[in-house]
Design an enzyme around this catalytic site. Structure first.
Site, PDB file in Angstrom:
ATOM      1  N   HIS A 261      38.292  30.888  38.592  1.00 53.43           N
ATOM      2  CA  HIS A 261      36.800  30.803  39.056  1.00 53.43           C
ATOM      3  C   HIS A 261      36.735  30.455  40.579  1.00 53.43           C
ATOM      4  O   HIS A 261      37.290  29.382  40.955  1.00 53.43           O
ATOM      5  CB  HIS A 261      35.801  29.948  38.208  1.00 53.43           C
ATOM      6  CG  HIS A 261      34.639  30.296  38.181  1.00 53.43           C
ATOM      7  ND1 HIS A 261      33.580  29.493  39.287  1.00 53.43           N
ATOM      8  CD2 HIS A 261      33.696  30.908  37.418  1.00 53.43           C
ATOM      9  CE1 HIS A 261      32.499  30.051  38.978  1.00 53.43           C
ATOM     10  NE2 HIS A 261      32.429  30.894  37.759  1.00 53.43           N
ATOM     11  N   ASP A 315      34.220  33.310  30.224  1.00 52.00           N
ATOM     12  CA  ASP A 315      34.396  34.557  29.674  1.00 52.00           C
ATOM     13  C   ASP A 315      35.738  34.688  28.491  1.00 52.00           C
ATOM     14  O   ASP A 315      35.991  35.549  27.749  1.00 52.00           O
ATOM     15  CB  ASP A 315      34.816  35.868  30.570  1.00 52.00           C
ATOM     16  CG  ASP A 315      33.503  36.190  31.326  1.00 52.00           C
ATOM     17  OD1 ASP A 315      32.535  36.367  30.545  1.00 52.00           O
ATOM     18  OD2 ASP A 315      33.734  36.748  32.517  1.00 52.00           O
TER      19      ASP A 315
HETATM   20  N1  ACO Z   1      45.311  34.680  36.874  1.00 52.18           N
HETATM   21  C1  ACO Z   1      46.139  34.428  37.791  1.00 52.18           C
HETATM   22  N2  ACO Z   1      46.022  34.070  38.895  1.00 52.18           N
HETATM   23  C2  ACO Z   1      44.819  33.798  39.395  1.00 52.18           C
HETATM   24  C3  ACO Z   1      43.565  33.984  38.518  1.00 52.18           C
HETATM   25  C4  ACO Z   1      43.958  34.564  37.164  1.00 52.18           C
HETATM   26  N3  ACO Z   1      43.008  34.801  36.366  1.00 52.18           N
HETATM   27  N4  ACO Z   1      42.564  33.848  39.204  1.00 52.18           N
HETATM   28  C5  ACO Z   1      42.803  33.314  40.335  1.00 52.18           C
HETATM   29  N5  ACO Z   1      44.377  33.339  40.528  1.00 52.18           N
HETATM   30  C6  ACO Z   1      44.955  33.011  41.678  1.00 52.18           C
HETATM   31  C7  ACO Z   1      45.190  34.153  42.700  1.00 52.18           C
HETATM   32  O1  ACO Z   1      46.355  35.064  42.360  1.00 52.18           O
HETATM   33  C8  ACO Z   1      45.358  33.438  43.771  1.00 52.18           C
HETATM   34  O2  ACO Z   1      46.387  32.932  43.959  1.00 52.18           O
HETATM   35  P1  ACO Z   1      47.380  32.655  45.550  1.00 52.18           P
HETATM   36  O3  ACO Z   1      46.647  32.029  46.393  1.00 52.18           O
HETATM   37  O4  ACO Z   1      48.539  32.377  45.183  1.00 52.18           O
HETATM   38  O5  ACO Z   1      47.446  34.238  46.067  1.00 52.18           O
HETATM   39  C9  ACO Z   1      44.375  32.067  43.651  1.00 52.18           C
HETATM   40  O6  ACO Z   1      44.639  31.797  42.293  1.00 52.18           O
HETATM   41  C10 ACO Z   1      42.820  32.304  44.235  1.00 52.18           C
HETATM   42  O7  ACO Z   1      42.567  33.677  43.570  1.00 52.18           O
HETATM   43  P2  ACO Z   1      41.171  34.457  44.344  1.00 52.18           P
HETATM   44  O8  ACO Z   1      41.455  35.735  43.281  1.00 52.18           O
HETATM   45  O9  ACO Z   1      41.580  34.514  45.589  1.00 52.18           O
HETATM   46  O10 ACO Z   1      40.156  33.649  43.693  1.00 52.18           O
HETATM   47  P3  ACO Z   1      38.534  34.013  43.759  1.00 52.18           P
HETATM   48  O11 ACO Z   1      37.777  32.910  43.905  1.00 52.18           O
HETATM   49  O12 ACO Z   1      38.454  35.250  44.796  1.00 52.18           O
HETATM   50  O13 ACO Z   1      38.295  34.798  42.598  1.00 52.18           O
HETATM   51  C11 ACO Z   1      37.902  35.225  40.283  1.00 52.18           C
HETATM   52  C12 ACO Z   1      37.702  34.279  41.556  1.00 52.18           C
HETATM   53  C13 ACO Z   1      37.475  36.663  40.643  1.00 52.18           C
HETATM   54  C14 ACO Z   1      37.111  34.893  38.965  1.00 52.18           C
HETATM   55  C15 ACO Z   1      39.495  35.206  39.705  1.00 52.18           C
HETATM   56  O14 ACO Z   1      39.744  33.897  39.291  1.00 52.18           O
HETATM   57  C16 ACO Z   1      40.104  36.239  38.955  1.00 52.18           C
HETATM   58  O15 ACO Z   1      40.101  37.452  39.216  1.00 52.18           O
HETATM   59  N6  ACO Z   1      39.949  35.808  37.525  1.00 52.18           N
HETATM   60  C17 ACO Z   1      40.209  37.029  36.348  1.00 52.18           C
HETATM   61  C18 ACO Z   1      38.794  37.741  36.176  1.00 52.18           C
HETATM   62  C19 ACO Z   1      37.642  36.898  35.547  1.00 52.18           C
HETATM   63  O16 ACO Z   1      38.078  36.322  34.461  1.00 52.18           O
HETATM   64  N7  ACO Z   1      36.614  37.061  35.961  1.00 52.18           N
HETATM   65  C20 ACO Z   1      35.495  36.284  35.353  1.00 52.18           C
HETATM   66  C21 ACO Z   1      34.986  35.364  36.279  1.00 52.18           C
HETATM   67  S1  ACO Z   1      33.540  34.334  35.381  1.00 52.18           S
HETATM   68  C22 ACO Z   1      32.384  35.344  35.592  1.00 52.18           C
HETATM   69  O17 ACO Z   1      32.197  35.930  36.616  1.00 52.18           O
HETATM   70  C23 ACO Z   1      31.346  35.183  34.834  1.00 52.18           C
END
Ligand code: ACO
Length: 378
Positions: A261, A315
């Site tokens: 998140h 979620d």
């Molecule tokens: N699984 C594995 N690694 C993850 C995940 C995940 N679900 N989420 C973040 N990371 C890692 C990324 O790979 C990144 O690693 P790095 O720095 O080594 O490259 C780091 O954590 C930061 O991740 P970002 O994607 O840059 O974080 P951001 O804040 O932009 O994205 C998001 C947040 C979109 C929610 C992301 O965590 C994600 O894609 N999660 C999966 C989809 C999801 O569950 N979405 C629902 C969110 S809740 C809602 O919207 C109601």
């Protein structure tokens, strides 16, 4: 005016000032109008919470009764909207159907009087009342059935489950569903709420505001993740397969649906409540084999990615609850939208109270004075 550094995803950039909800992502705190989400989930109802979010304070008994009554009265949708839905392809995603239907409401309620409190109230009531009816109607229509008319005797959540499953839910399931709606009702300036506020800032109508937010919520990085969670649990299949699945995902730099998140760096408080709700449902109605897989996955992800602050978000456990309530997987996000309409409307109203159109800047990274090459010479 100072030129700021570009921050992808606007991370850490305040996009508005708001008093609707508050998140502390390190302490795992979520409050609606200052009230902790745990207290609301324990004691409130979705409609009372919606009133709180939109009008800023808990309603008195008579105010809540009036609000509930108005919403009950406005649950039906025009037959032309139902007929329009009959023209949608059965294979279309219910979020697309919902976005089109929400926008279509603007055709039927075209008066726009954004400075008239009566208009604001009517729009709030109509949207809260009709969105669940439209979600349930599309589900029945695509199955080849006629939509079930709303039942005035049933509460907001119970009525939705009744219209969806063509059967009245037991009071326990109806209460659990109502709590789920409360948990999803609002969450500061997330992508869909930002979208709603940008749309609202142009002074367009509230149906366009909600339609644009529905389209934004649909994506797999936002509300669409709950569907992906169930598909992922299906793919994993068993507790024994959790470790190899995770290793493979991480090797290919894949994301684990339902984890991570932008704001929370600990377990999302809503995921904690949803997990408890799932457990109470399984105790009462029998367990779900995916639950053990989910718990094992949560532990494995904490071990591998806990240092990055990657924990379950809202979620992750919601789909397991919805499955038990008889909600099909591709309706999880529309159900999220039913709840989030309350937050979007609260932000619509707040935006109008101190409006300035959103018009940020950009950092141009393209060419200047480029040559126009005639088509035959390219
Ligand atoms: N699984 C594995 N690694 C993850 C995940 C995940 N679900 N989420 C973040 N990371 C890692 C990324 O790979 C990144 O690693 P790095 O720095 O080594 O490259 C780091 O954590 C930061 O991740 P970002 O994607 O840059 O974080 P951001 O804040 O932009 O994205 C998001 C947040 C979109 C929610 C992301 O965590 C994600 O894609 N999660 C999966 C989809 C999801 O569950 N979405 C629902 C969110 S809740 C809602 O919207 C109601």
């Amino acid at each position: 005016m100072t030129v700021c550094e570009y921050r992808p995803g606007l991370e850490g950039v305040p996009a508005t000032q708001s008093s609707i909800s508050y998140v502390d992502g390190l302490a795992g705190i979520l409050e609606y109008r200052g009230i902790p989400i745990e207290n609301l989930a324990e004691q409130s109802t979705f409609l009372e919470t919606a009133y709180l979010l939109i009008w800023g304070e808990l309603p008195k008994a008579a105010e809540l009764a009036d609000f509930e009554h108005e919403i009950t009265y406005h649950r039906r949708v025009k037959y032309r909207i139902r007929d329009m839905m009959k023209c949608f392809p059965d294979s279309g995603h219910p979020m697309d159907a919902l976005q089109a239907s929400a926008a279509a409401l603007g055709l039927f309620y075209s008066r726009r009087a954004l400075d008239d409190p009566t208009y604001i109230r009517a729009a709030v009531v109509r949207l809260l009342a009709k969105i669940p009816t439209m979600v349930a109607a599309f589900q029945l229509i695509r199955k080849g059935n006629d939509p079930v008319m709303p039942a005035d005797r049933l509460s907001y959540g119970a009525n939705f489950l009744y219209m969806l499953n063509e059967q009245e839910p037991d009071p326990f399931s109806a209460r659990i569903f109502d709590v789920c709606l409360m948990l999803h009702a609002e969450h500061t300036i997330n992508a869909s709420t930002f979208s709603a506020r940008v749309t609202a800032s142009t002074l367009t109508d509230p149906y366009a505001v909600v339609a644009s937010a529905v389209g934004t919520l649909a994506g797999p990085l936002h509300g669409g993740a709950s569907e992906d969670v169930i598909e992922m649990l299906e793919e994993i299949g068993s507790v024994a397969n959790v470790a190899p699945f995770l290793a493979q995902r991480l090797t290919h730099k894949g994301k684990i649906a339902g984890f991570g998140h932008r704001v929370y760096k600990v377990k999302d408080p809503r995921a904690t409540i949803l997990q408890k709700l799932a457990e109470t449902l399984f105790e009462k109605f029998g367990s779900d084999s995916y639950y053990d897989v989910a718990v094992a996955l949560e532990q494995a992800v904490a071990q591998e990615l806990g240092h990055k602050g990657i924990y379950p978000n809202v979620d992750f456990y919601s789909g397991l609850v919805y499955r038990r309530l008889g909600i099909p997987t591709d309706l999880f996000t529309p159900v999220f939208a039913i709840a989030r309409v309350a937050g979007w409307l609260a932000h619509w109203k707040e935006q109008l109270e101190a409006n300035r159109i959103y018009r940020p800047t950009q950092i141009y990274a393209g060419l200047h004075q480029a040559a126009y090459i005639p088509i035959g010479d390219r």
